[in-house]
Scaffold this motif. Sequence first.
Motif, PDB file in Angstrom:
ATOM      1  N   TYR A   5      17.120 -78.032  61.669  1.00  0.00           N
ATOM      2  CA  TYR A   5      16.907 -78.795  60.451  1.00  0.00           C
ATOM      3  C   TYR A   5      15.454 -79.243  60.321  1.00  0.00           C
ATOM      4  CZ  TYR A   5      21.945 -79.130  60.800  1.00  0.00           C
ATOM      5  OH  TYR A   5      23.265 -78.837  60.909  1.00  0.00           O
ATOM      6  N   ALA A  13      20.509 -81.785  52.321  1.00  0.00           N
ATOM      7  CA  ALA A  13      21.896 -81.820  52.781  1.00  0.00           C
ATOM      8  C   ALA A  13      22.547 -83.145  52.413  1.00  0.00           C
ATOM      9  CB  ALA A  13      21.966 -81.598  54.290  1.00  0.00           C
ATOM     10  N   GLY A  17      25.643 -83.054  49.974  1.00  0.00           N
ATOM     11  CA  GLY A  17      26.891 -83.443  50.603  1.00  0.00           C
ATOM     12  C   GLY A  17      27.813 -84.224  49.704  1.00  0.00           C
ATOM     13  N   LYS A  35      24.297 -90.947  47.374  1.00  0.00           N
ATOM     14  CA  LYS A  35      23.436 -89.805  47.681  1.00  0.00           C
ATOM     15  C   LYS A  35      21.980 -90.246  47.800  1.00  0.00           C
ATOM     16  CE  LYS A  35      23.941 -86.343  44.879  1.00  0.00           C
ATOM     17  NZ  LYS A  35      24.276 -85.493  43.710  1.00  0.00           N
ATOM     18  N   LEU A 109      33.768 -84.766  59.635  1.00  0.00           N
ATOM     19  CA  LEU A 109      32.373 -84.385  59.840  1.00  0.00           C
ATOM     20  C   LEU A 109      32.227 -83.456  61.042  1.00  0.00           C
ATOM     21  CD1 LEU A 109      30.692 -87.818  59.056  1.00  0.00           C
ATOM     22  CD2 LEU A 109      30.688 -85.775  57.601  1.00  0.00           C
ATOM     23  N   GLU A 113      32.677 -80.607  57.671  1.00  0.00           N
ATOM     24  CA  GLU A 113      32.511 -81.085  56.299  1.00  0.00           C
ATOM     25  C   GLU A 113      31.198 -81.854  56.189  1.00  0.00           C
ATOM     26  OE1 GLU A 113      35.914 -82.790  54.369  1.00  0.00           O
ATOM     27  OE2 GLU A 113      37.278 -81.499  55.498  1.00  0.00           O
ATOM     28  N   GLU A 114      30.559 -81.734  55.027  1.00  0.00           N
ATOM     29  CA  GLU A 114      29.261 -82.378  54.836  1.00  0.00           C
ATOM     30  C   GLU A 114      29.377 -83.875  54.614  1.00  0.00           C
ATOM     31  OE1 GLU A 114      26.323 -80.330  52.384  1.00  0.00           O
ATOM     32  OE2 GLU A 114      27.807 -78.745  52.184  1.00  0.00           O
ATOM     33  N   TYR A 115      30.506 -84.316  54.079  1.00  0.00           N
ATOM     34  CA  TYR A 115      30.725 -85.736  53.834  1.00  0.00           C
ATOM     35  C   TYR A 115      32.220 -85.984  53.767  1.00  0.00           C
ATOM     36  CZ  TYR A 115      32.012 -84.471  49.097  1.00  0.00           C
ATOM     37  OH  TYR A 115      32.646 -83.931  48.018  1.00  0.00           O
ATOM     38  N   THR A 132      28.404 -89.645  55.937  1.00  0.00           N
ATOM     39  CA  THR A 132      27.620 -88.414  56.000  1.00  0.00           C
ATOM     40  C   THR A 132      27.121 -88.217  57.425  1.00  0.00           C
ATOM     41  OG1 THR A 132      25.537 -89.515  55.451  1.00  0.00           O
ATOM     42  CG2 THR A 132      26.866 -88.700  53.601  1.00  0.00           C
TER      43      THR A 132
END
Length: 166
Positions: A5, A13, A17, A35, A109, A113-115, A132
């Motif tokens: 990253y 991201a 997410g 966000k 997570l 899953e992103e969130y 997140t």
Amino acid sequence: MKLKYSLSALVLAAAAGAATAEDDPAVARTVEQVKMLDALYKTAVVLITEHYVENPSSISAATASKLLFAEMKKNGFHEVRLLGLTDQLTNPEENTPTGNFEETAKEKLLAGEEYYKRVVNEGGKRYLYMATGIPVVMEKCVMCHANFKDKTGPIGALAYKVPVIE
């Protein structure tokens, strides 16, 4: 060590997410607010680490973030908790996921899953709970998290509690 990253990837991201909006416009507005907060906090953690953390005895970005989170809560804006998602926590009394939302968020997570989010009613007011993931994003992260230098998924999470913007 090659990290997966970059700062910009982490911010993107965080924004992506939470991109799925609910049918409820108030929830969608609140998701957008989270966000923004997520990108802000994660950028702050990276910048603090990059510019101020020189060795393991320096104040950590996590410690600085917790101070910032406490100020936001004290002023009544929102709540944020730093959660550890592994079995190797530096401060288990502070960072262990507790309650159904945080425990489910951890599972989701770690499963990729992103969130994870949930809307709840408390005392006649709606709140968005959203979590997140936080991956290891730079070389300096492994100064304090050496055991995760090759981990590609999240080692932690930010768990938000934000009033739904009606």
